[in-house]
Design a protein around this motif. Structure first.
Motif, PDB file in Angstrom:
ATOM      1  N   PHE A 171       0.656  -1.614  -0.141  1.00  0.00           N
ATOM      2  CA  PHE A 171      -0.093   0.211  -0.013  1.00  0.00           C
ATOM      3  C   PHE A 171       0.688   1.370  -0.632  1.00  0.00           C
ATOM      4  N   GLU A 172       0.901   1.939  -1.019  1.00  0.00           N
ATOM      5  CA  GLU A 172       1.774   3.226  -1.106  1.00  0.00           C
ATOM      6  C   GLU A 172       0.484   4.841  -1.115  1.00  0.00           C
ATOM      7  N   ILE A 173       1.038   5.928  -0.516  1.00  0.00           N
ATOM      8  CA  ILE A 173       0.469   7.286  -0.778  1.00  0.00           C
ATOM      9  C   ILE A 173       1.306   7.631  -1.166  1.00  0.00           C
ATOM     10  N   GLY A 174       1.035   8.847  -2.259  1.00  0.00           N
ATOM     11  CA  GLY A 174       1.728   9.865  -2.520  1.00  0.00           C
ATOM     12  C   GLY A 174       1.532  10.430  -3.963  1.00  0.00           C
ATOM     13  N   VAL A 175       3.029  11.052  -4.715  1.00  0.00           N
ATOM     14  CA  VAL A 175       2.607  11.986  -5.304  1.00  0.00           C
ATOM     15  C   VAL A 175       3.156  11.766  -6.203  1.00  0.00           C
ATOM     16  N   ARG A 176       2.365  12.231  -8.279  1.00  0.00           N
ATOM     17  CA  ARG A 176       3.436  11.715  -9.056  1.00  0.00           C
ATOM     18  C   ARG A 176       4.661  12.631  -9.503  1.00  0.00           C
ATOM     19  N   LEU A 177       5.275  12.302 -10.199  1.00  0.00           N
ATOM     20  CA  LEU A 177       6.491  12.947 -10.593  1.00  0.00           C
ATOM     21  C   LEU A 177       5.934  14.144 -11.952  1.00  0.00           C
ATOM     22  N   THR A 178       5.070  13.136 -12.633  1.00  0.00           N
ATOM     23  CA  THR A 178       5.463  14.005 -14.407  1.00  0.00           C
ATOM     24  C   THR A 178       4.306  13.263 -15.264  1.00  0.00           C
ATOM     25  N   ASP A 179       3.940  14.682 -15.955  1.00  0.00           N
ATOM     26  CA  ASP A 179       3.155  13.659 -17.267  1.00  0.00           C
ATOM     27  C   ASP A 179       4.265  13.287 -18.169  1.00  0.00           C
ATOM     28  N   ASP A 247       5.192  20.531 -15.120  1.00  0.00           N
ATOM     29  CA  ASP A 247       3.180  19.963 -14.439  1.00  0.00           C
ATOM     30  C   ASP A 247       2.526  19.366 -12.592  1.00  0.00           C
ATOM     31  N   PHE A 248       4.396  19.254 -12.600  1.00  0.00           N
ATOM     32  CA  PHE A 248       3.928  18.846 -11.084  1.00  0.00           C
ATOM     33  C   PHE A 248       3.656  19.923  -9.875  1.00  0.00           C
ATOM     34  N   VAL A 249       3.336  21.523 -10.566  1.00  0.00           N
ATOM     35  CA  VAL A 249       3.132  22.147  -9.456  1.00  0.00           C
ATOM     36  C   VAL A 249       1.967  22.804 -10.419  1.00  0.00           C
ATOM     37  N   GLU A 250       1.668  22.460 -11.385  1.00  0.00           N
ATOM     38  CA  GLU A 250       0.337  22.949 -11.295  1.00  0.00           C
ATOM     39  C   GLU A 250      -0.505  21.753 -11.163  1.00  0.00           C
ATOM     40  N   ARG A 251      -0.303  20.533 -11.041  1.00  0.00           N
ATOM     41  CA  ARG A 251      -0.910  19.485 -10.646  1.00  0.00           C
ATOM     42  C   ARG A 251      -1.376  19.976  -8.957  1.00  0.00           C
ATOM     43  N   TYR A 252      -0.200  19.916  -8.490  1.00  0.00           N
ATOM     44  CA  TYR A 252       0.113  20.134  -6.770  1.00  0.00           C
ATOM     45  C   TYR A 252       0.367  21.700  -6.741  1.00  0.00           C
ATOM     46  N   PRO A 253      -0.482  22.746  -6.814  1.00  0.00           N
ATOM     47  CA  PRO A 253      -0.533  24.196  -6.678  1.00  0.00           C
ATOM     48  C   PRO A 253      -0.066  24.209  -5.059  1.00  0.00           C
ATOM     49  N   SER A 254      -0.619  23.822  -4.389  1.00  0.00           N
ATOM     50  CA  SER A 254      -0.603  24.257  -2.926  1.00  0.00           C
ATOM     51  C   SER A 254       0.733  23.895  -2.355  1.00  0.00           C
ATOM     52  N   LEU A 255       1.359  23.250  -3.115  1.00  0.00           N
ATOM     53  CA  LEU A 255       3.139  22.636  -2.654  1.00  0.00           C
ATOM     54  C   LEU A 255       3.860  24.243  -3.172  1.00  0.00           C
ATOM     55  N   VAL A 267      -2.061  28.482 -16.844  1.00  0.00           N
ATOM     56  CA  VAL A 267      -0.449  28.116 -16.615  1.00  0.00           C
ATOM     57  C   VAL A 267       0.571  29.444 -16.362  1.00  0.00           C
ATOM     58  N   SER A 268      -0.117  29.961 -16.129  1.00  0.00           N
ATOM     59  CA  SER A 268       0.416  31.164 -15.411  1.00  0.00           C
ATOM     60  C   SER A 268       0.414  31.496 -14.191  1.00  0.00           C
ATOM     61  N   VAL A 269       1.619  31.876 -13.732  1.00  0.00           N
ATOM     62  CA  VAL A 269       2.179  31.329 -12.286  1.00  0.00           C
ATOM     63  C   VAL A 269       2.426  33.499 -12.257  1.00  0.00           C
ATOM     64  N   VAL A 270       1.259  33.865 -11.290  1.00  0.00           N
ATOM     65  CA  VAL A 270       1.878  35.829 -10.479  1.00  0.00           C
ATOM     66  C   VAL A 270       1.771  34.794  -8.881  1.00  0.00           C
ATOM     67  N   LEU A 350      12.708  13.666 -13.858  1.00  0.00           N
ATOM     68  CA  LEU A 350      11.632  13.187 -14.350  1.00  0.00           C
ATOM     69  C   LEU A 350      10.566  14.688 -13.768  1.00  0.00           C
ATOM     70  N   LEU A 351      10.447  15.790 -13.063  1.00  0.00           N
ATOM     71  CA  LEU A 351      10.336  17.212 -13.051  1.00  0.00           C
ATOM     72  C   LEU A 351      10.210  18.208 -14.218  1.00  0.00           C
ATOM     73  N   PHE A 352      11.810  18.394 -15.064  1.00  0.00           N
ATOM     74  CA  PHE A 352      12.241  18.521 -16.192  1.00  0.00           C
ATOM     75  C   PHE A 352      12.287  18.668 -16.883  1.00  0.00           C
ATOM     76  N   GLY A 353      12.853  17.520 -17.783  1.00  0.00           N
ATOM     77  CA  GLY A 353      12.954  16.877 -18.980  1.00  0.00           C
ATOM     78  C   GLY A 353      14.174  17.257 -18.023  1.00  0.00           C
ATOM     79  N   PRO A 354      15.069  16.607 -19.682  1.00  0.00           N
ATOM     80  CA  PRO A 354      16.909  16.777 -19.890  1.00  0.00           C
ATOM     81  C   PRO A 354      16.766  18.016 -19.527  1.00  0.00           C
ATOM     82  N   ARG A 355      17.537  18.643 -19.469  1.00  0.00           N
ATOM     83  CA  ARG A 355      18.422  19.972 -18.833  1.00  0.00           C
ATOM     84  C   ARG A 355      20.021  20.220 -19.907  1.00  0.00           C
TER      85      ARG A 355
END
Ligand SMILES: [Zn+2]
Length: 355
Positions: A171-179, A247-255, A267-270, A350-355
C-alpha cells in the motif's frame, strides 16, 4: 480470476474499514483493525523473508538498508482452504481510478490499482499492489467511494514470487512526478516497454503511510496539506529551469510556498511578490529526506542570472536528514561543494525533463 464471494463471512467483519478523524477522512486499506486498536506493528505488517518486521515498513528497510521500500506491506487475516488470502482491499479515500494493471507479469507490483484523490490537497494517489483479484467495475475513470471494496488481497508479482505465507497488500500514498514520463522512460533504455503509462512506479514518489496515519490519529496533522507543510528540508536547491511551469506544480499548486494572487492563464504563475509567468526563471525547491519536492518557490530570471540554463545548485543540506536512508543519494560533497546526488538528479530529470 473470479472475484471471491465473501458472503460466508459475517458482514460486520468486512465493514470495519475504520475511519480516522481529521479533515481527511481516511480508512485503513484492509479489514485489520490492529492499527486502530493500538497494537504493535507485528499485528499488521508483513515482513520480508528476513523475518524482520521493519522490512515491511516504508523506508530504506530492505537488504540491510540497501533497498528502499515505498509503502507498507499488510498481511491478511482470512485465508481460503488453499491458504490464499481472502481479505478485501478498500479504497482509503474517495477518488478516481487512474490505472489498473491486470497482468501480474507486467510489473513487480503484480496486479495493481492506482487511485487519484482530487478531493485531497495535494491530490495524492494511493496504490494497492500484489492483488489476487480486482473487483468488476474498477477501471480507469471509475469513481470509487471511501471504504469501497476494490480488490482481494493476494501475492501476485512479476519476477520475485511471493510465497503464500507472505501474501500481502503493498500500500502506497504519494505524488506523481511528471506527465512527460514516456520520454524519460525511453531515454533510460531499460530494454522493456513501459506498460503503465504515467502510473509506472518509477514516476511515483511515496510518502510514509504509517507516519501519516499515526500523526492523523494523534492530531498532529488534519490532512495532507498539513503533512506536506510539516515535512523537513533535507536538501534545498535552486534550478534555472526557464519559464515553463512544471506540470507537477500545476497538479499540486498547494506545494507552492508563494500564494498565487492572480492567474492570467491556466499555466501562468503570478506570485504574491509579483513574479509573472514570463518572468519566472526557475525555482527554489525543498526536498524531504526521501527526495519528495514538497515546497516550491518561483524565482525571477534575474535571481538566477549567473546560472547556466538548466543548472541546479544545492543551497543547503541537512546532513542527518539527507543521510537518514543510505540507499537514497540526495546530495554528495565533492571538494567541499554540495551537489545533487543520483536520486535527486533522477527526480529533477523527471520534473523538468532533460536539461
Ligand atoms: Zn511492499
Amino acid at each position: 480470476m473470479k472475484p471471491v464471494r465473501v458472503c460466508f463471512f459475517p458482514a460486520a467483519f468486512f465493514l470495519t474499514a475504520t475511519l480516522l478523524a481529521g479533515r481527511t477522512g481516511i480508512v485503513w486499506p484492509t479489514p485489520n483493525t490492529a492499527f486502530f486498536d493500538g497494537k504493535p506493528i507485528e499485528a499488521f505488517i508483513q515482513p520480508t523473508a528476513s523475518g524482520i518486521v521493519e522490512s515491511g515498513l516504508y523506508g530504506g528497510v530492505r537488504n540491510g538498508g540497501a533497498r528502499f521500500h515505498e509503502g507498507l506491506d499488510l498481511f491478511p487475516l482470512q485465508r481460503d482452504r488453499q491458504g490464499e488470502p481472502l481479505d478485501p482491499v478498500f479504497a482509503v479515500m474517495p477518488g478516481v481510478v487512474r490505472h489498473v494493471s491486470t497482468l501480474p507479469g507486467n510489473s513487480s507490483y503484480g496486479r495493481y490499482i492506482v487511485i487519484e484523490h482530487p478531493g485531497e490537497t495535494p491530490a495524492v494517489y494511493t496504490l494497492y499492489a500484489h492483488l489476487r483479484a480486482i473487483e468488476p467495475g474498477v477501471a480507469p475513470g471509475a469513481a470509487v467511494a471511501r471504504g469501497q471494496r476494490i480488490a482481494t488481497m493476494g501475492r501476485s508479482a512479476s519476477v520475485m514470487a511471493i510465497p503464500k505465507a507472505r501474501a500481502h497488500l503493498h500500500f502506497e500514498i504519494g505524488v506523481r512526478l511528471t506527465d512527460a514520463f514516456q520520454p524519460w522512460y525511453d531515454a533510460q533504455q531499460f530494454g522493456s516497454p513501459n506498460k503503465h503509462g504515467i502510473w509506472n512506479g518509477l514516476n511515483l514518489m511515496g510518502l510514509d503511510p504509517l507516519d501519516f496515519y499515526r500523526r492523523l490519529r494523534a492530531g498532529g496533522v488534519a490532512d495532507f496539506q498539513d503533512y506536506f507543510r510539516q515535512m523537513k528540508t533535507a536538501v534545498r536547491l535552486r534550478i534555472a529551469s526557464g519559464s515553463r511551469l512544471p506540470d507537477f506544480v500545476e497538479r499540486y499548486p498547494s506545494l507552492r510556498t508563494t500564494p498565487v494572487r492572480a492567474v492570467v492563464s491556466p499555466v501562468s504563475v503570478v506570485s504574491a511578490d509579483g513574479v509573472a509567468a514570463d518572468e519566472v526563471g526557475g525555482w527554489e525547491i525543498a526536498f524531504n529526506e526521501t527526495g519528495i519536492p514538497f515546497a516550491w518557490t518561483p524565482l525571477q530570471a534575474r535571481e538566477l542570472a549567473d546560472y547556466k540554463p538548466g543548472e541546479a545548485r544545492v543551497l543547503t543540506v541537512d546532513e542527518a536528514l539527507a543521510k537518514q536512508w543510505r540507499c537514497k543519494s540526495l546530495a554528495v560533497k565533492t571538494r567541499g561543494q554540495w551537489r545533487a546526488g543520483g536520486d535527486l538528479n533522477t527526480v529533477l530529470a523527471l520534473l523538468f525533463g532533460p536539461r
